[in-house]
Design a protein around this motif. Structure first.
Motif, PDB file in Angstrom:
ATOM      1  N   TYR A   1      46.544  58.972  50.672  1.00 41.97           N
ATOM      2  CA  TYR A   1      45.466  59.430  51.557  1.00 41.97           C
ATOM      3  C   TYR A   1      46.011  60.590  52.376  1.00 41.97           C
ATOM      4  N   THR A   2      45.389  61.759  52.200  1.00 42.79           N
ATOM      5  CA  THR A   2      45.951  62.997  52.722  1.00 42.79           C
ATOM      6  C   THR A   2      44.843  63.913  53.213  1.00 42.79           C
ATOM      7  N   SER A   3      45.232  65.037  53.830  1.00 43.05           N
ATOM      8  CA  SER A   3      44.259  66.029  54.293  1.00 43.05           C
ATOM      9  C   SER A   3      44.956  67.363  54.522  1.00 43.05           C
ATOM     10  N   GLU A   4      44.223  68.440  54.243  1.00 40.27           N
ATOM     11  CA  GLU A   4      44.744  69.778  54.528  1.00 40.27           C
ATOM     12  C   GLU A   4      44.837  70.036  56.023  1.00 40.27           C
ATOM     13  N   GLY A   5      44.143  69.222  56.820  1.00 34.93           N
ATOM     14  CA  GLY A   5      44.149  69.416  58.263  1.00 34.93           C
ATOM     15  C   GLY A   5      45.251  68.674  58.988  1.00 34.93           C
ATOM     16  N   CYS A   6      46.108  67.991  58.246  1.00 38.52           N
ATOM     17  CA  CYS A   6      47.161  67.142  58.819  1.00 38.52           C
ATOM     18  C   CYS A   6      48.522  67.779  58.568  1.00 38.52           C
ATOM     19  N   SER A   7      49.242  68.114  59.642  1.00 40.55           N
ATOM     20  CA  SER A   7      50.516  68.838  59.504  1.00 40.55           C
ATOM     21  C   SER A   7      51.620  67.996  58.877  1.00 40.55           C
ATOM     22  N   SER A   8      51.499  66.672  58.912  1.00 36.07           N
ATOM     23  CA  SER A   8      52.525  65.814  58.310  1.00 36.07           C
ATOM     24  C   SER A   8      52.220  65.476  56.850  1.00 36.07           C
ATOM     25  N   CYS A   9      51.086  65.990  56.324  1.00 40.98           N
ATOM     26  CA  CYS A   9      50.697  65.670  54.953  1.00 40.98           C
ATOM     27  C   CYS A   9      51.363  66.519  53.866  1.00 40.98           C
TER      28      CYS A   9
ATOM     29  N   ASP B   1      33.629  59.196  51.056  1.00 37.83           N
ATOM     30  CA  ASP B   1      33.830  57.968  50.277  1.00 37.83           C
ATOM     31  C   ASP B   1      35.309  57.577  50.237  1.00 37.83           C
ATOM     32  N   PHE B   2      36.180  58.574  50.264  1.00 37.48           N
ATOM     33  CA  PHE B   2      37.612  58.279  50.235  1.00 37.48           C
ATOM     34  C   PHE B   2      38.080  57.733  51.587  1.00 37.48           C
ATOM     35  N   THR B   3      37.463  58.220  52.664  1.00 36.74           N
ATOM     36  CA  THR B   3      37.752  57.652  53.988  1.00 36.74           C
ATOM     37  C   THR B   3      37.329  56.190  54.027  1.00 36.74           C
ATOM     38  N   LYS B   4      36.164  55.891  53.470  1.00 40.29           N
ATOM     39  CA  LYS B   4      35.692  54.499  53.424  1.00 40.29           C
ATOM     40  C   LYS B   4      36.656  53.633  52.613  1.00 40.29           C
ATOM     41  N   ARG B   5      37.145  54.195  51.507  1.00 43.11           N
ATOM     42  CA  ARG B   5      38.090  53.429  50.687  1.00 43.11           C
ATOM     43  C   ARG B   5      39.358  53.110  51.479  1.00 43.11           C
ATOM     44  N   GLN B   6      39.813  54.050  52.281  1.00 40.37           N
ATOM     45  CA  GLN B   6      41.002  53.806  53.093  1.00 40.37           C
ATOM     46  C   GLN B   6      40.725  52.738  54.155  1.00 40.37           C
TER      47      GLN B   6
ATOM     48  N   PRO C   1      45.222  51.235  63.038  1.00 38.81           N
ATOM     49  CA  PRO C   1      44.246  52.174  62.492  1.00 38.81           C
ATOM     50  C   PRO C   1      44.744  52.825  61.207  1.00 38.81           C
ATOM     51  N   ILE C   2      43.830  53.489  60.499  1.00 38.49           N
ATOM     52  CA  ILE C   2      44.231  54.226  59.307  1.00 38.49           C
ATOM     53  C   ILE C   2      44.953  55.508  59.721  1.00 38.49           C
ATOM     54  N   TYR C   3      45.702  56.069  58.791  1.00 36.59           N
ATOM     55  CA  TYR C   3      46.493  57.263  59.125  1.00 36.59           C
ATOM     56  C   TYR C   3      46.755  58.076  57.857  1.00 36.59           C
ATOM     57  N   THR C   4      47.176  59.292  58.052  1.00 37.54           N
ATOM     58  CA  THR C   4      47.660  60.126  56.945  1.00 37.54           C
ATOM     59  C   THR C   4      49.053  60.630  57.304  1.00 37.54           C
TER      60      THR C   4
END
Length: 232
Positions: A25-33, A75-80, A91-94
């Motif tokens: 679970y990742t994102s382009e907006g997350c500096s640790s991803c 939908d991927f956020t819901k899956r997480q 909580p959930i995290y990336t």
């Protein structure tokens, strides 16, 4: 053993062996991803001939932080969130990696992730999944067969783009070109009632057999555990 027929691809393997399905679970907006994205790309390349599979889901909860990830999907956020319930970890995290639906890891921690892969591979698969696919224009015709107990399970079919690069203009990764691997573009759920069946999947507009692949896996809907996985 791999069999290639015109219009069809059938992948058959003795699936009594263990497997490792890594869901990032990742994102382009997350500096640790980005380090996690790079690590999963490295693992994908290293284990490409083994029973190790990588799926990268781009979540959408970072999209309000100044940069919208072009691959993000609610939908991927819901899956997480569903996994948070299964694993009792909120909580959930990336970046988060979940292996075989059972254990989660920080996606950039290579040693623990590799240990998790070894542990997963040491345990036999619960079901043997066979997939046969045929592309017809923008549709994919899928035939599946399952050997083993699959009560209370779904078959999930992921349409995966093998790699991509993004030029990020804003947000935590502003002015960086990010490399992505095994990007899930579509995830279709099939409710399993019989051991053999078929389904039709709508493919992305840019789908081609060189840059994309199809990965199917059986998941217990009560525990979240992955019972078997196959690449088509």
């Amino acid at each position: 053993m791999l069999f290639l027929l015109i219009g069809n691809s059938i992948f058959s393997q003795n699936n009594s062996k263990g497997f490792a399905l890594l869901e990032l679970y990742t994102s382009e907006g997350c500096s640790s991803c980005p380090p996690a994205d790079e690590l999963l790309g490295k693992i994908q390349n290293e284990y490409k001939d083994k029973n190790v599979y990588v799926l990268a889901y781009h979540v959408d909860y970072w999209d309000k932080q100044g940069w919208k990830d072009i691959f993000s999907n609610a939908d991927f956020t819901k899956r997480q969130y569903d996994y948070a319930q299964f694993l009792g970890k909120e909580p959930i995290y990336t970046p988060q990696v979940i292996i075989n639906g059972k254990t989660d890891y920080i996606g950039s921690q290579e040693t623990s992730l590799r240990n998790g892969i070894k542990l997963a591979l040491s345990k036999p698969a619960a079901v043997d999944l066979s997939l046969e696919t045929k592309q017809q224009n923008d549709k994919l015709s899928l035939n599946y067969s399952i050997n083993g107990t699959f009560k209370n399970s779904h078959l999930l079919i992921a349409v995966v783009q093998k790699s991509a690069k993004s030029n990020v203009k804003r947000g935590e990764n502003a002015h960086r070109v990010l490399s992505h691997y095994q990007i899930v573009q579509r995830l279709q759920t099939i409710d399993l009632k019989v051991a053999k069946g078929n389904s039709t999947i709508t493919l992305p507009k840019n789908f081609n057999t060189q840059d994309f692949e199809i990965i199917g896996f059986v998941q217990d809907i009560k525990s979240g555990a992955i019972l078997g996985v196959k690449r088509a």
